[in-house]
Design a protein around this motif. Structure first.
Motif: not given
Length: 395
Positions: A284-288, A313-323
Protein backbone atom coordinates in the motif's frame (compact mmCIF):
# COMPACT_ATOMS: atom_id res chain seq x y z
CA UNK A 1 19.93 -47.04 -65.10
CA UNK A 2 16.19 -46.81 -65.11
CA UNK A 3 14.33 -44.05 -66.87
CA UNK A 4 10.71 -43.11 -66.64
CA UNK A 5 8.68 -40.20 -67.90
CA UNK A 6 5.73 -38.68 -66.11
CA UNK A 7 3.78 -35.57 -66.98
CA UNK A 8 2.61 -33.78 -63.85
CA UNK A 9 0.70 -31.09 -65.70
CA UNK A 10 0.66 -29.12 -68.90
CA UNK A 11 3.29 -26.85 -67.37
CA UNK A 12 5.71 -29.32 -65.75
CA UNK A 13 7.43 -32.26 -67.37
CA UNK A 14 9.03 -34.45 -64.72
CA UNK A 15 11.53 -36.96 -66.15
CA UNK A 16 13.48 -38.59 -63.31
CA UNK A 17 16.42 -40.92 -63.84
CA UNK A 18 18.06 -42.84 -60.98
CA UNK A 19 21.52 -44.37 -60.93
CA UNK A 20 23.09 -46.13 -57.93
CA UNK A 21 26.73 -47.14 -58.14
CA UNK A 22 28.46 -48.30 -54.97
CA UNK A 23 27.08 -45.78 -52.45
CA UNK A 24 26.45 -43.03 -54.98
CA UNK A 25 22.91 -41.90 -55.72
CA UNK A 26 22.11 -39.84 -58.82
CA UNK A 27 18.75 -38.42 -59.79
CA UNK A 28 17.74 -36.28 -62.78
CA UNK A 29 14.59 -34.19 -63.08
CA UNK A 30 13.26 -31.73 -65.65
CA UNK A 31 10.81 -28.85 -65.48
CA UNK A 32 9.27 -26.36 -67.86
CA UNK A 33 8.81 -23.86 -65.02
CA UNK A 34 12.31 -22.89 -63.85
CA UNK A 35 15.76 -24.20 -62.96
CA UNK A 36 14.87 -23.85 -59.29
CA UNK A 37 11.83 -26.08 -59.81
CA UNK A 38 13.99 -28.70 -61.54
CA UNK A 39 16.50 -28.56 -58.64
CA UNK A 40 13.70 -29.02 -56.12
CA UNK A 41 12.24 -32.02 -57.91
CA UNK A 42 15.65 -33.63 -58.32
CA UNK A 43 16.30 -33.21 -54.59
CA UNK A 44 12.92 -34.75 -53.77
CA UNK A 45 13.76 -37.69 -56.01
CA UNK A 46 17.08 -38.29 -54.26
CA UNK A 47 15.40 -37.94 -50.88
CA UNK A 48 12.84 -40.61 -51.73
CA UNK A 49 15.55 -42.98 -52.93
CA UNK A 50 17.49 -42.82 -49.66
CA UNK A 51 14.39 -43.14 -47.49
CA UNK A 52 14.22 -39.51 -46.39
CA UNK A 53 10.77 -38.70 -45.03
CA UNK A 54 8.67 -37.19 -47.77
CA UNK A 55 5.13 -36.01 -47.45
CA UNK A 56 3.13 -35.98 -50.67
CA UNK A 57 -0.30 -34.64 -51.39
CA UNK A 58 -2.13 -34.33 -54.65
CA UNK A 59 -4.56 -31.51 -55.21
CA UNK A 60 -6.68 -30.46 -58.18
CA UNK A 61 -7.58 -26.78 -58.45
CA UNK A 62 -10.45 -25.78 -60.77
CA UNK A 63 -10.88 -22.21 -62.05
CA UNK A 64 -13.42 -20.59 -64.38
CA UNK A 65 -12.77 -17.38 -66.33
CA UNK A 66 -15.27 -14.68 -67.37
CA UNK A 67 -15.98 -16.49 -70.64
CA UNK A 68 -16.99 -19.64 -68.80
CA UNK A 69 -13.89 -21.65 -69.68
CA UNK A 70 -13.03 -24.19 -66.97
CA UNK A 71 -9.40 -25.15 -66.35
CA UNK A 72 -8.01 -27.71 -63.90
CA UNK A 73 -4.42 -27.68 -62.68
CA UNK A 74 -3.03 -30.87 -61.21
CA UNK A 75 -0.29 -30.26 -58.66
CA UNK A 76 2.09 -32.46 -56.75
CA UNK A 77 3.25 -30.95 -53.49
CA UNK A 78 6.11 -32.65 -51.74
CA UNK A 79 7.89 -31.47 -48.60
CA UNK A 80 11.19 -33.09 -47.69
CA UNK A 81 11.24 -33.34 -43.90
CA UNK A 82 14.99 -33.75 -43.53
CA UNK A 83 17.63 -31.51 -45.08
CA UNK A 84 20.39 -34.02 -44.46
CA UNK A 85 20.88 -34.57 -48.20
CA UNK A 86 21.51 -30.88 -48.83
CA UNK A 87 24.81 -31.14 -46.97
CA UNK A 88 26.29 -33.70 -49.37
CA UNK A 89 24.47 -33.06 -52.61
CA UNK A 90 26.19 -31.93 -55.79
CA UNK A 91 23.85 -30.19 -58.23
CA UNK A 92 24.61 -29.94 -61.95
CA UNK A 93 22.29 -27.94 -64.19
CA UNK A 94 22.16 -28.87 -67.89
CA UNK A 95 21.80 -26.20 -70.59
CA UNK A 96 18.18 -25.17 -71.15
CA UNK A 97 16.83 -26.88 -74.26
CA UNK A 98 13.47 -26.12 -75.88
CA UNK A 99 12.35 -24.36 -72.69
CA UNK A 100 13.11 -27.40 -70.54
CA UNK A 101 15.28 -27.04 -67.44
CA UNK A 102 17.22 -30.07 -66.24
CA UNK A 103 18.94 -30.74 -62.92
CA UNK A 104 21.04 -33.74 -61.88
CA UNK A 105 21.85 -34.31 -58.22
CA UNK A 106 24.50 -36.73 -57.00
CA UNK A 107 25.03 -37.76 -53.39
CA UNK A 108 27.96 -39.80 -52.03
CA UNK A 109 26.32 -41.64 -49.13
CA UNK A 110 29.65 -42.78 -47.61
CA UNK A 111 30.98 -39.23 -47.59
CA UNK A 112 27.72 -37.95 -46.14
CA UNK A 113 27.70 -40.62 -43.42
CA UNK A 114 31.32 -39.79 -42.53
CA UNK A 115 30.44 -36.12 -42.02
CA UNK A 116 27.47 -37.01 -39.81
CA UNK A 117 29.62 -39.38 -37.71
CA UNK A 118 32.13 -36.57 -37.08
CA UNK A 119 29.27 -34.30 -35.92
CA UNK A 120 27.97 -37.07 -33.64
CA UNK A 121 31.36 -37.51 -31.98
CA UNK A 122 31.75 -33.76 -31.44
CA UNK A 123 28.28 -33.57 -29.92
CA UNK A 124 29.05 -36.51 -27.60
CA UNK A 125 32.19 -34.72 -26.33
CA UNK A 126 30.26 -31.49 -25.74
CA UNK A 127 27.52 -33.31 -23.82
CA UNK A 128 30.03 -35.09 -21.57
CA UNK A 129 31.72 -31.76 -20.84
CA UNK A 130 28.41 -30.06 -20.05
CA UNK A 131 27.43 -32.95 -17.77
CA UNK A 132 30.63 -32.45 -15.71
CA UNK A 133 30.06 -28.69 -15.44
CA UNK A 134 26.49 -29.20 -14.22
CA UNK A 135 27.58 -31.62 -11.49
CA UNK A 136 30.23 -29.19 -10.22
CA UNK A 137 27.74 -26.30 -10.20
CA UNK A 138 25.26 -28.43 -8.26
CA UNK A 139 27.89 -28.97 -5.56
CA UNK A 140 28.37 -25.17 -5.47
CA UNK A 141 24.56 -24.73 -5.24
CA UNK A 142 24.61 -22.43 -8.28
CA UNK A 143 20.98 -23.13 -9.17
CA UNK A 144 20.78 -20.38 -11.78
CA UNK A 145 23.68 -21.73 -13.83
CA UNK A 146 22.59 -25.35 -13.37
CA UNK A 147 19.11 -24.59 -14.71
CA UNK A 148 20.58 -22.72 -17.68
CA UNK A 149 23.02 -25.53 -18.51
CA UNK A 150 20.34 -28.20 -18.06
CA UNK A 151 18.30 -26.52 -20.79
CA UNK A 152 21.39 -26.47 -23.05
CA UNK A 153 22.10 -30.14 -22.31
CA UNK A 154 18.51 -31.03 -23.16
CA UNK A 155 18.86 -29.21 -26.48
CA UNK A 156 22.13 -31.04 -27.16
CA UNK A 157 20.37 -34.36 -26.55
CA UNK A 158 17.72 -33.38 -29.08
CA UNK A 159 20.38 -32.37 -31.62
CA UNK A 160 22.21 -35.67 -31.01
CA UNK A 161 19.07 -37.66 -31.74
CA UNK A 162 18.52 -35.60 -34.89
CA UNK A 163 22.03 -36.52 -36.05
CA UNK A 164 21.28 -40.20 -35.42
CA UNK A 165 18.09 -39.87 -37.44
CA UNK A 166 20.03 -38.23 -40.26
CA UNK A 167 22.56 -41.05 -40.18
CA UNK A 168 19.75 -43.60 -40.35
CA UNK A 169 18.74 -42.15 -43.72
CA UNK A 170 22.01 -43.30 -45.28
CA UNK A 171 23.15 -46.29 -43.21
CA UNK A 172 22.24 -48.51 -40.28
CA UNK A 173 22.96 -46.85 -36.92
CA UNK A 174 25.46 -48.82 -34.77
CA UNK A 175 24.17 -49.68 -31.30
CA UNK A 176 27.17 -48.07 -29.61
CA UNK A 177 26.03 -44.66 -30.93
CA UNK A 178 22.64 -44.78 -29.21
CA UNK A 179 22.31 -41.93 -26.72
CA UNK A 180 22.77 -42.78 -23.06
CA UNK A 181 21.65 -39.47 -21.61
CA UNK A 182 22.14 -38.47 -17.97
CA UNK A 183 19.34 -35.93 -18.18
CA UNK A 184 16.93 -37.95 -16.04
CA UNK A 185 19.54 -38.41 -13.30
CA UNK A 186 20.57 -34.75 -13.34
CA UNK A 187 16.95 -33.57 -13.34
CA UNK A 188 16.18 -35.73 -10.31
CA UNK A 189 19.22 -34.34 -8.49
CA UNK A 190 18.27 -30.76 -9.39
CA UNK A 191 14.65 -31.25 -8.33
CA UNK A 192 15.64 -32.75 -4.97
CA UNK A 193 17.94 -29.82 -4.19
CA UNK A 194 15.42 -27.19 -5.31
CA UNK A 195 12.76 -28.79 -3.11
CA UNK A 196 14.72 -27.64 -0.07
CA UNK A 197 14.77 -23.99 -1.17
CA UNK A 198 12.70 -21.58 0.92
CA UNK A 199 11.88 -17.91 0.33
CA UNK A 200 10.94 -15.26 2.89
CA UNK A 201 9.82 -11.69 2.14
CA UNK A 202 10.00 -8.51 4.19
CA UNK A 203 8.31 -5.30 3.02
CA UNK A 204 9.75 -2.12 4.53
CA UNK A 205 8.95 1.55 3.89
CA UNK A 206 11.52 1.70 1.11
CA UNK A 207 12.25 -1.83 -0.07
CA UNK A 208 11.05 -5.38 -0.58
CA UNK A 209 13.68 -7.82 0.73
CA UNK A 210 13.60 -11.46 -0.41
CA UNK A 211 15.72 -14.00 1.51
CA UNK A 212 16.49 -17.40 -0.05
CA UNK A 213 17.94 -20.41 1.80
CA UNK A 214 18.23 -24.15 1.21
CA UNK A 215 19.26 -27.15 3.36
CA UNK A 216 22.81 -25.74 3.66
CA UNK A 217 22.00 -22.08 4.31
CA UNK A 218 21.73 -18.75 2.42
CA UNK A 219 22.05 -19.05 -1.36
CA UNK A 220 24.12 -16.55 -3.34
CA UNK A 221 23.28 -15.52 -6.92
CA UNK A 222 19.79 -17.04 -6.77
CA UNK A 223 17.62 -15.33 -9.45
CA UNK A 224 14.42 -13.67 -8.20
CA UNK A 225 11.68 -11.92 -10.16
CA UNK A 226 8.67 -9.90 -9.02
CA UNK A 227 5.67 -9.94 -11.35
CA UNK A 228 2.27 -8.34 -11.57
CA UNK A 229 -0.51 -9.23 -14.01
CA UNK A 230 1.82 -11.87 -15.55
CA UNK A 231 4.49 -9.27 -16.39
CA UNK A 232 7.91 -8.82 -14.83
CA UNK A 233 8.37 -5.66 -12.78
CA UNK A 234 11.97 -6.29 -11.78
CA UNK A 235 14.60 -9.03 -11.43
CA UNK A 236 17.60 -9.41 -9.11
CA UNK A 237 20.04 -11.98 -7.74
CA UNK A 238 20.64 -12.68 -4.07
CA UNK A 239 23.86 -11.48 -2.43
CA UNK A 240 26.23 -13.58 -0.31
CA UNK A 241 23.72 -13.42 2.53
CA UNK A 242 20.97 -14.83 0.30
CA UNK A 243 19.11 -11.51 0.08
CA UNK A 244 17.69 -9.79 -3.00
CA UNK A 245 16.59 -6.18 -2.46
CA UNK A 246 13.96 -4.43 -4.60
CA UNK A 247 13.15 -0.75 -4.42
CA UNK A 248 9.57 0.03 -3.45
CA UNK A 249 9.45 2.18 -6.60
CA UNK A 250 9.95 -0.99 -8.66
CA UNK A 251 7.20 -2.75 -6.71
CA UNK A 252 4.80 0.17 -7.27
CA UNK A 253 5.85 0.71 -10.89
CA UNK A 254 2.48 -0.28 -12.39
CA UNK A 255 0.01 0.14 -9.53
CA UNK A 256 0.15 2.40 -6.45
CA UNK A 257 -1.42 -0.33 -4.32
CA UNK A 258 -1.94 -4.01 -4.92
CA UNK A 259 -0.06 -7.32 -4.90
CA UNK A 260 3.11 -8.67 -6.50
CA UNK A 261 4.23 -12.26 -6.95
CA UNK A 262 7.77 -13.17 -5.88
CA UNK A 263 9.21 -16.26 -7.58
CA UNK A 264 12.40 -17.92 -8.77
CA UNK A 265 13.46 -16.48 -12.11
CA UNK A 266 14.33 -19.88 -13.56
CA UNK A 267 13.06 -22.34 -16.15
CA UNK A 268 9.47 -23.12 -15.14
CA UNK A 269 10.01 -26.84 -15.74
CA UNK A 270 12.38 -27.18 -12.79
CA UNK A 271 10.39 -24.81 -10.58
CA UNK A 272 7.22 -26.84 -11.18
CA UNK A 273 8.83 -30.23 -10.63
CA UNK A 274 10.41 -29.14 -7.35
CA UNK A 275 7.19 -27.48 -6.09
CA UNK A 276 9.19 -24.36 -5.30
CA UNK A 277 6.65 -22.03 -3.73
CA UNK A 278 6.02 -18.44 -4.74
CA UNK A 279 5.22 -15.59 -2.37
CA UNK A 280 2.42 -13.03 -2.71
CA UNK A 281 3.19 -9.64 -1.21
CA UNK A 282 0.49 -7.02 -0.70
CA UNK A 283 1.58 -3.38 -0.59
CA UNK A 284 0.00 0.00 0.00
CA UNK A 285 1.44 3.36 -0.94
CA UNK A 286 2.35 5.38 2.12
CA UNK A 287 0.48 8.62 2.64
CA UNK A 288 2.39 11.53 1.17
CA UNK A 289 0.66 14.09 3.37
CA UNK A 290 -0.34 15.94 0.21
CA UNK A 291 -3.98 16.88 -0.34
CA UNK A 292 -5.68 18.63 -3.26
CA UNK A 293 -9.00 19.73 -4.63
CA UNK A 294 -9.42 17.89 -7.93
CA UNK A 295 -11.03 19.53 -10.92
CA UNK A 296 -11.34 17.07 -13.75
CA UNK A 297 -12.32 17.62 -17.39
CA UNK A 298 -13.49 14.24 -18.62
CA UNK A 299 -16.26 11.69 -18.32
CA UNK A 300 -17.47 10.60 -14.89
CA UNK A 301 -15.90 7.13 -15.10
CA UNK A 302 -12.55 8.53 -16.26
CA UNK A 303 -12.39 11.20 -13.57
CA UNK A 304 -13.48 8.70 -10.94
CA UNK A 305 -10.66 6.36 -12.00
CA UNK A 306 -8.16 9.21 -11.73
CA UNK A 307 -9.33 10.10 -8.21
CA UNK A 308 -9.00 6.45 -7.11
CA UNK A 309 -5.53 6.28 -8.64
CA UNK A 310 -4.36 9.42 -6.80
CA UNK A 311 -5.72 8.25 -3.46
CA UNK A 312 -4.18 4.78 -3.88
CA UNK A 313 -0.87 6.55 -4.56
CA UNK A 314 -1.13 8.28 -1.17
CA UNK A 315 -2.36 11.68 -2.42
CA UNK A 316 -5.52 12.80 -0.61
CA UNK A 317 -8.38 14.33 -2.61
CA UNK A 318 -10.84 16.56 -0.77
CA UNK A 319 -13.51 19.21 -1.38
CA UNK A 320 -11.81 21.52 1.14
CA UNK A 321 -11.63 24.91 -0.62
CA UNK A 322 -8.47 25.83 1.33
CA UNK A 323 -6.49 23.10 -0.43
CA UNK A 324 -4.43 23.76 -3.55
CA UNK A 325 -6.08 22.97 -6.87
CA UNK A 326 -5.05 19.98 -8.98
CA UNK A 327 -6.59 20.29 -12.44
CA UNK A 328 -6.74 17.40 -14.89
CA UNK A 329 -7.80 17.24 -18.55
CA UNK A 330 -8.44 13.77 -20.02
CA UNK A 331 -8.89 12.92 -23.70
CA UNK A 332 -8.76 9.59 -25.54
CA UNK A 333 -8.49 8.11 -29.02
CA UNK A 334 -10.16 4.73 -29.49
CA UNK A 335 -9.50 1.89 -31.91
CA UNK A 336 -11.99 -1.01 -31.88
CA UNK A 337 -11.22 -4.42 -33.34
CA UNK A 338 -13.12 -5.65 -36.40
CA UNK A 339 -15.96 -7.12 -34.33
CA UNK A 340 -16.07 -4.15 -31.92
CA UNK A 341 -15.67 -6.58 -29.03
CA UNK A 342 -12.41 -5.05 -27.84
CA UNK A 343 -11.23 -1.45 -27.73
CA UNK A 344 -7.70 -0.10 -27.49
CA UNK A 345 -7.54 3.47 -26.18
CA UNK A 346 -4.62 5.87 -25.89
CA UNK A 347 -5.18 8.63 -23.39
CA UNK A 348 -3.66 12.06 -23.07
CA UNK A 349 -3.85 13.06 -19.42
CA UNK A 350 -2.60 16.53 -18.51
CA UNK A 351 -2.37 17.46 -14.80
CA UNK A 352 -1.31 20.75 -13.24
CA UNK A 353 -0.90 22.04 -9.71
CA UNK A 354 0.61 25.51 -9.36
CA UNK A 355 3.64 25.67 -11.65
CA UNK A 356 4.00 21.89 -11.81
CA UNK A 357 2.67 20.15 -14.90
CA UNK A 358 2.65 16.52 -16.02
CA UNK A 359 1.41 15.03 -19.29
CA UNK A 360 1.14 11.25 -19.67
CA UNK A 361 -0.16 9.08 -22.54
CA UNK A 362 -1.10 5.69 -21.09
CA UNK A 363 -2.83 3.00 -23.14
CA UNK A 364 -5.61 0.66 -22.07
CA UNK A 365 -7.68 -2.19 -23.48
CA UNK A 366 -11.29 -2.98 -22.57
CA UNK A 367 -14.53 -4.55 -23.73
CA UNK A 368 -15.86 -1.08 -24.59
CA UNK A 369 -14.43 2.43 -24.93
CA UNK A 370 -15.24 3.44 -21.34
CA UNK A 371 -13.58 0.33 -19.89
CA UNK A 372 -10.51 0.99 -22.04
CA UNK A 373 -10.35 4.60 -20.79
CA UNK A 374 -10.52 3.50 -17.14
CA UNK A 375 -7.80 0.91 -17.79
CA UNK A 376 -5.59 3.55 -19.39
CA UNK A 377 -5.95 5.85 -16.36
CA UNK A 378 -4.90 2.99 -14.07
CA UNK A 379 -1.66 2.66 -16.06
CA UNK A 380 -0.39 6.13 -15.23
CA UNK A 381 3.18 6.13 -13.92
CA UNK A 382 2.94 6.08 -10.13
CA UNK A 383 6.50 7.29 -9.68
CA UNK A 384 6.06 10.25 -12.06
CA UNK A 385 2.79 11.32 -10.41
CA UNK A 386 4.33 11.11 -6.92
CA UNK A 387 7.43 13.02 -8.00
CA UNK A 388 5.26 15.77 -9.49
CA UNK A 389 2.44 16.09 -6.93
CA UNK A 390 3.47 14.04 -3.88
CA UNK A 391 6.19 16.44 -2.80
CA UNK A 392 6.31 20.13 -1.88
CA UNK A 393 2.55 20.45 -1.59
CA UNK A 394 0.45 22.09 1.14
CA UNK A 395 0.15 19.74 4.08
Amino acid sequence: MKKMTRFISALVAFVPALAVAANMVTYTATSKISQKDADKKAMEGVAMQVSSAVKSSMETHTTEDAAGNVQSTFESRKSVFSNVLLKGAKIVAAPVKDGVYQSTITVDLDQLASKILVDIEQMRIQMNSKDSVIRLDMLDRDYRKVAKDMVLLEKMAGDYNDLLENLSFVQAVPKNLRLESTLAELTEFMTANLSSVKMETNLTKETLVVTVVDFVGPIADFPIAITQDHKNLATAKTNNKGKAVFSLKDVMKKKPSGEVIVHADMNFKFVRQSSLLTKTVAYQAKKTGCAYQLTCSGDVAECGALQVFLMDAGIAISDDSSLPMLSATLSFTDKPNSGRTLYTSRGTIAMKAGSTELVEQPQGVGSDAEAAHVKAVSKLSVNKVLDAFGKGCKK
